[in-house]
Design a protein around this motif. Sequence first.
Motif, mmCIF file in Angstrom:
data_model
loop_
_atom_site.group_PDB
_atom_site.id
_atom_site.type_symbol
_atom_site.label_atom_id
_atom_site.label_comp_id
_atom_site.label_asym_id
_atom_site.label_seq_id
_atom_site.Cartn_x
_atom_site.Cartn_y
_atom_site.Cartn_z
ATOM 1 N N HIS A 130 12.559 -6.626 -8.064
ATOM 2 C CA HIS A 130 13.490 -7.710 -7.740
ATOM 3 C C HIS A 130 14.716 -7.222 -6.962
ATOM 4 O O HIS A 130 15.668 -7.990 -6.776
ATOM 5 C CB HIS A 130 13.948 -8.400 -9.033
ATOM 6 C CG HIS A 130 12.815 -8.888 -9.878
ATOM 7 N ND1 HIS A 130 11.962 -9.894 -9.477
ATOM 8 C CD2 HIS A 130 12.374 -8.484 -11.105
ATOM 9 C CE1 HIS A 130 11.057 -10.111 -10.414
ATOM 10 N NE2 HIS A 130 11.281 -9.254 -11.416
ATOM 11 N N GLY A 131 14.690 -5.978 -6.525
ATOM 12 C CA GLY A 131 15.815 -5.452 -5.758
ATOM 13 C C GLY A 131 15.955 -6.151 -4.418
ATOM 14 O O GLY A 131 15.016 -6.784 -3.916
ATOM 15 N N GLN B 242 14.550 -2.314 -1.316
ATOM 16 C CA GLN B 242 13.106 -2.202 -1.100
ATOM 17 C C GLN B 242 12.794 -1.304 0.108
ATOM 18 O O GLN B 242 11.829 -0.530 0.084
ATOM 19 C CB GLN B 242 12.491 -3.594 -0.894
ATOM 20 C CG GLN B 242 12.705 -4.571 -2.045
ATOM 21 C CD GLN B 242 12.101 -4.089 -3.360
ATOM 22 O OE1 GLN B 242 11.300 -3.164 -3.403
ATOM 23 N NE2 GLN B 242 12.527 -4.722 -4.463
ATOM 24 N N GLU B 243 13.630 -1.382 1.138
ATOM 25 C CA GLU B 243 13.426 -0.510 2.307
ATOM 26 C C GLU B 243 13.575 0.958 1.907
ATOM 27 O O GLU B 243 12.784 1.819 2.320
ATOM 28 C CB GLU B 243 14.426 -0.866 3.407
ATOM 29 C CG GLU B 243 14.159 -2.206 4.067
ATOM 30 C CD GLU B 243 15.300 -2.636 4.965
ATOM 31 O OE1 GLU B 243 16.297 -1.873 5.077
ATOM 32 O OE2 GLU B 243 15.211 -3.717 5.562
ATOM 33 N N ARG C 46 1.719 5.116 -4.374
ATOM 34 C CA ARG C 46 1.186 4.189 -3.370
ATOM 35 C C ARG C 46 1.331 2.746 -3.842
ATOM 36 O O ARG C 46 1.643 1.851 -3.050
ATOM 37 C CB ARG C 46 -0.277 4.510 -3.075
ATOM 38 C CG ARG C 46 -0.485 5.777 -2.265
ATOM 39 C CD ARG C 46 -1.946 5.976 -1.866
ATOM 40 N NE ARG C 46 -2.097 7.244 -1.176
ATOM 41 C CZ ARG C 46 -2.354 8.397 -1.786
ATOM 42 N NH1 ARG C 46 -2.501 8.421 -3.121
ATOM 43 N NH2 ARG C 46 -2.461 9.506 -1.090
ATOM 44 N N ALA C 47 1.098 2.545 -5.124
ATOM 45 C CA ALA C 47 1.259 1.192 -5.673
ATOM 46 C C ALA C 47 2.715 0.743 -5.584
ATOM 47 O O ALA C 47 3.004 -0.427 -5.271
ATOM 48 C CB ALA C 47 0.771 1.157 -7.117
ATOM 49 N N VAL C 48 3.643 1.662 -5.848
ATOM 50 C CA VAL C 48 5.069 1.343 -5.724
ATOM 51 C C VAL C 48 5.377 0.942 -4.287
ATOM 52 O O VAL C 48 6.093 -0.050 -4.034
ATOM 53 C CB VAL C 48 5.931 2.545 -6.164
ATOM 54 C CG1 VAL C 48 7.396 2.335 -5.763
ATOM 55 C CG2 VAL C 48 5.817 2.771 -7.657
ATOM 56 N N ARG C 49 4.854 1.702 -3.347
ATOM 57 C CA ARG C 49 5.124 1.392 -1.942
ATOM 58 C C ARG C 49 4.535 0.043 -1.546
ATOM 59 O O ARG C 49 5.162 -0.731 -0.823
ATOM 60 C CB ARG C 49 4.570 2.498 -1.026
ATOM 61 C CG ARG C 49 4.912 2.292 0.432
ATOM 62 C CD ARG C 49 4.603 3.494 1.288
ATOM 63 N NE ARG C 49 3.171 3.735 1.411
ATOM 64 C CZ ARG C 49 2.644 4.687 2.179
ATOM 65 N NH1 ARG C 49 3.450 5.485 2.856
ATOM 66 N NH2 ARG C 49 1.347 4.863 2.247
ATOM 67 N N GLU C 50 3.335 -0.234 -2.011
ATOM 68 C CA GLU C 50 2.708 -1.519 -1.698
ATOM 69 C C GLU C 50 3.535 -2.677 -2.249
ATOM 70 O O GLU C 50 3.728 -3.700 -1.570
ATOM 71 C CB GLU C 50 1.293 -1.559 -2.265
ATOM 72 C CG GLU C 50 0.315 -0.660 -1.523
ATOM 73 C CD GLU C 50 -1.050 -0.609 -2.202
ATOM 74 O OE1 GLU C 50 -1.254 -1.379 -3.169
ATOM 75 O OE2 GLU C 50 -1.885 0.198 -1.778
ATOM 76 N N ARG C 51 4.038 -2.530 -3.484
ATOM 77 C CA ARG C 51 4.848 -3.606 -4.068
ATOM 78 C C ARG C 51 6.157 -3.786 -3.294
ATOM 79 O O ARG C 51 6.601 -4.915 -3.059
ATOM 80 C CB ARG C 51 5.144 -3.306 -5.536
ATOM 81 C CG ARG C 51 3.930 -3.457 -6.453
ATOM 82 C CD ARG C 51 4.349 -3.486 -7.915
ATOM 83 N NE ARG C 51 4.962 -2.232 -8.349
ATOM 84 C CZ ARG C 51 4.282 -1.195 -8.843
ATOM 85 N NH1 ARG C 51 2.960 -1.277 -8.971
ATOM 86 N NH2 ARG C 51 4.906 -0.101 -9.217
ATOM 87 N N ALA D 163 7.388 -7.043 -1.265
ATOM 88 C CA ALA D 163 8.671 -7.695 -1.521
ATOM 89 C C ALA D 163 9.458 -7.875 -0.227
ATOM 90 O O ALA D 163 10.098 -8.912 -0.009
ATOM 91 C CB ALA D 163 9.474 -6.868 -2.525
ATOM 92 N N ILE D 164 9.405 -6.875 0.645
ATOM 93 C CA ILE D 164 10.102 -6.979 1.934
ATOM 94 C C ILE D 164 9.507 -8.106 2.769
ATOM 95 O O ILE D 164 10.223 -8.963 3.310
ATOM 96 C CB ILE D 164 10.031 -5.637 2.699
ATOM 97 C CG1 ILE D 164 10.822 -4.560 1.966
ATOM 98 C CG2 ILE D 164 10.537 -5.800 4.126
ATOM 99 C CD1 ILE D 164 10.601 -3.165 2.503
#
Length: 715
Positions: free
Chosen positions: A646-647, A652-653, A680-685, A689-690
């Motif tokens: 939710h950031g 997120q960037e 990778r999952a963190v990056r995908e999320r 979000a972006i």
Amino acid sequence: MARRIHRTTDFLADALHRLGIAAGAVDREALRERLGLPERGGVCEDAAVAQALRASDARRDFARNGVPALIQAIPALRAETDPDGTLHWRVRVLCPLLDDNRLDLRIDTVPDAEAAEILDEMALGNDPSWRLDALRARVLQTAGRLRGSLNRTILRLRDQIRADMTEAGADAVTYIAHLDRSLRSRVFADGPDAAATILDTLKAVRARGRVVAQEASGTRRLRDRAGFGSYIDKFAAARRLNRRIVFHMGPTNSGKTYAAVEALTKAATGAYLAPLRLLALENYEALAARGLRAGMVTGEEILGEADPTHTARTIETADLRRPIDVAVIDEIQMLSDPDRGWAWTNALFGIPARLVIVCGAEDALSAVRRAAEAAGESLDVVTFTRKTPLIALDAPVPLEEVAPGDAVVAFSRRAVHEHRETLVAAGRSVATIYGALSPEVRRAEATRFRDGEAEVLVTTDAIGMGLNLGPLKRVIFAAVRKWDGSAERALTNAEIRQIAGRAGRFGHQEAGYVAATDDDAMGPVRDALSGAPTAPAADTRFFVRPDLAAIEAAAAELGTDSLSAVMAHFTRATFYEGSPFQPSALDEFLGAAEAVDQVSLPIREKFAFAVTPIDRRDPIAVAVVARWLQARALGASVPALRADPHGDLAYQERTVRLASAYLWLARRFPDTFDDGAAMRAVRERANAAIERTLRETATLTVTQRARMRETNAAE
């Protein structure tokens, strides 16, 4: 005629007057001395005065005209003239200190009595040819006598210099060059102490020469081991292939890269070297779609076949060891970029391909030609022309007049978001592209614009490379200046053309149009589109950066494990005079090197952390990587980030960039960065979000518009 005798010095002026010579035109005191008259009293004759004056005139004319002719005939002679015109002669004797007549020792001595008499008569008669052969013989005899008297000294010096040369070994040339420069600046005087003076003076000169040779030896070894002393030759695989370079030269939308990739697909083996991960991905997909055994390599991932015949790579990951048939180097104008240009230099000189196709605009031709000449390789230029016209509009296009199919170009994240908000408020739906976005999000935003979901594109110069923007009709510059990392500067004509050229893609539009949002910016845009060349750089050397092998070699040579010490040395000492190479912009690298030196790790691991791709201006990102560095030094593993879904957009960037850095390090240290799947999952999320934020804020909802109308009505 009666002889007239007068008392001096009072009557000397009268004698000059009777001879028709103004007394003030003659130095009477010097004339008195020349006549040998006492200071007070004495007599003189008019005839003697006239003869002395004639002799003085003859000597003056001889000094002006005869001396140069005489010295040309007998180069060993040297002459100095006193203010009163008196000539003082020297014989310059050269004593070679080596068998091949190098290292001349210069010694001045006086002419012997017979030579002095001849010289005096020459001056009196103003005749440099009088008894010239006799004078030449006397000068040769004087030189021979002096050499004979110094023979033992010369032989001793020769033995000392030979011993020094043996000690210097491969750097004897440097030692000799130093001695030669020193001896050319010295002239010794003949005399009873000449031998001792020469030996004492040259003892210090020889000692300095040995030091200079040793210093040169260390620098040369460092340059050679680091690859900058013989930079071109260090790419052994490329040099063995007798490569052929072909420059596909043309503007954007001219088909130059398409033709290069077509040649690549027809080869048995090859590589496409991209400036961006997004371009590498697109060309990897294109190669795979052709049925080729394709692979992709970037700093953080490897995709595709395990043993591909054709590979798409980011240019920093170019394989400079494995020979291939064809290599395509895209956006070759990036050679001139101080930060990343080193990667294009490496590829241009080092990619081991029989055929190297480089793609870029005409502005890069001189650099490509210089590279081919330096490497001794052939260069063919194939010119491509733009497939659709690119037209500068007559008037500016303010933001309120931006229409569907337009792209507004700014040069900072803040400016992009400001223009985006303005356009959204005006009722336009907007796609957004800027450098801080990941390739995945940039691609998604470009797709929204291409598919018509977004009417307008707001972007930085990130659109200049690697995006398919089919329906783009007009490029509108909101600024023609940018911050380049160290200062704000005007865009070059080449940069304007590169960005503007994205308008009017062949097959989608019949022409492309270019404008600016105000009158001031229209001038530079029109100049660039008229074909005005970019002003040549003051320094046209190729940028290079030391690789890991060079770092380790330099560390061994310097006897240090400090990365910052090695890098500081590279910035100041590894380029020889006249080198076609210069160090890439290393200020940021030096700062990172100082940071990694705070931990105890092998220098190869310090190097990896120093070049980890993060935004070094972001203190949070720098602190995160510093913690990862400490974990590596302690032997601990590094878990994936715990990111807040939710950031805000900036959060997120940063998450995407840190996740990419983690995956980049995981390729090099898989035992420490062992949570790649989770990251990778963190990056995908974070990317999702972006993209969700950009989509949700790309248009005004019906409710928002109603509120704006109410606000405007109330005002």
